[in-house]
Scaffold this motif. Structure first.
Motif, short mmCIF file in Angstrom:
data_model
loop_
_atom_site.label_atom_id
_atom_site.label_comp_id
_atom_site.label_asym_id
_atom_site.label_seq_id
_atom_site.Cartn_x
_atom_site.Cartn_y
_atom_site.Cartn_z
N ARG A 120 20.18 1.63 31.76
CA ARG A 120 20.63 0.30 31.33
C ARG A 120 21.40 -0.39 32.44
N LEU A 121 22.29 0.34 33.13
CA LEU A 121 23.03 -0.26 34.24
C LEU A 121 22.11 -0.72 35.36
N VAL A 122 21.08 0.06 35.64
CA VAL A 122 20.11 -0.34 36.66
C VAL A 122 19.43 -1.64 36.22
N LEU B 93 18.64 -7.55 36.99
CA LEU B 93 18.77 -8.92 36.51
C LEU B 93 19.78 -9.72 37.34
N ALA B 94 20.88 -9.07 37.71
CA ALA B 94 21.92 -9.76 38.49
C ALA B 94 21.52 -9.94 39.95
N GLY B 95 20.64 -9.08 40.43
CA GLY B 95 20.24 -9.14 41.83
C GLY B 95 21.25 -8.50 42.76
N ASN B 96 22.15 -7.69 42.21
CA ASN B 96 23.13 -6.98 43.05
C ASN B 96 23.69 -5.80 42.28
N SER B 97 24.51 -5.02 42.95
CA SER B 97 25.02 -3.78 42.36
C SER B 97 26.36 -3.95 41.65
N LYS B 98 26.77 -5.15 41.41
CA LYS B 98 28.06 -5.39 40.76
C LYS B 98 28.20 -4.63 39.43
N PRO B 99 27.17 -4.60 38.57
CA PRO B 99 27.34 -3.82 37.32
C PRO B 99 27.66 -2.35 37.58
N LEU B 100 27.07 -1.75 38.61
CA LEU B 100 27.40 -0.36 38.95
C LEU B 100 28.82 -0.26 39.50
N PRO C 133 16.55 0.37 44.73
CA PRO C 133 17.83 0.48 45.44
C PRO C 133 19.01 0.85 44.55
N TYR C 134 18.97 0.47 43.29
CA TYR C 134 20.08 0.77 42.39
C TYR C 134 20.04 2.23 41.93
N PHE C 135 18.84 2.76 41.73
CA PHE C 135 18.72 4.19 41.46
C PHE C 135 19.20 4.97 42.68
#
Length: 157
Positions: A87-89, A94-101, A148-150
């Protein structure tokens, strides 16, 4: 913060209009919009499949692990966390960046797992397995947005 909000904040802080480079970055973000939405939808729709197949792959690589000890509670907790990371990924895509992580504090999560005695090497293997299955549900353009987020999660553990 989204790419758009970040570009606006930077230009506002500098008391200027958006630069051509910033506008191009925003245009690129919008051009990937359908792929971002599609990737997020597919991750959501396939979360259970991703978790189950990813867990199976993980257990074949690391059979002696607490999540595969026969304790239904341990298995459920590990799989719950895996679903949470998927879900975080999707939020990052959607955000286009890693801010949620970054907002959830990956370092804090790593420290929590260490305090629980969960081997970080196992978490890396588990996240690689989740990544493999998740990317298999996406088109190549969607996968390039999510990978990239994974990878960031894998590096964090």
């Amino acid at each position: 913060m989204s790419i758009i909000a970040q570009a606006i904040a930077q230009s506002d802080d500098a008391n200027r209009f958006l630069s051509s480079a910033e506008l191009n970055k925003i245009q690129d973000f919008f051009s990937d919009g359908n792929a971002r939405i599609s990737a997020a939808q597919k991750l959501a729709e396939n979360e259970q499949k991703i978790v189950e197949e990813g867990s199976s792959r993980f257990w074949s690589r690391c059979p002696n692990t607490p999540s595969n000890s026969g304790s239904a509670q341990k298995t459920a907790l590990c799989q719950r966390d895996q679903g949470w990371y998927i879900r975080l990924v999707s939020y990052c895509v959607l955000a286009g960046n890693s801010k949620p992580l970054e907002d959830i504090g990956i370092d804090g999560m790593r420290d929590m797992y260490v305090s629980l005695g969960v081997p970080l090497a196992n978490l890396q293997v588990a996240m690689r397995a989740i990544k493999e299955v998740a990317l298999g549900t996406l088109t190549s353009s969607e996968a390039s947005l999510a990978a990239p987020y994974f990878d960031q999660l894998i590096r964090a553990f």
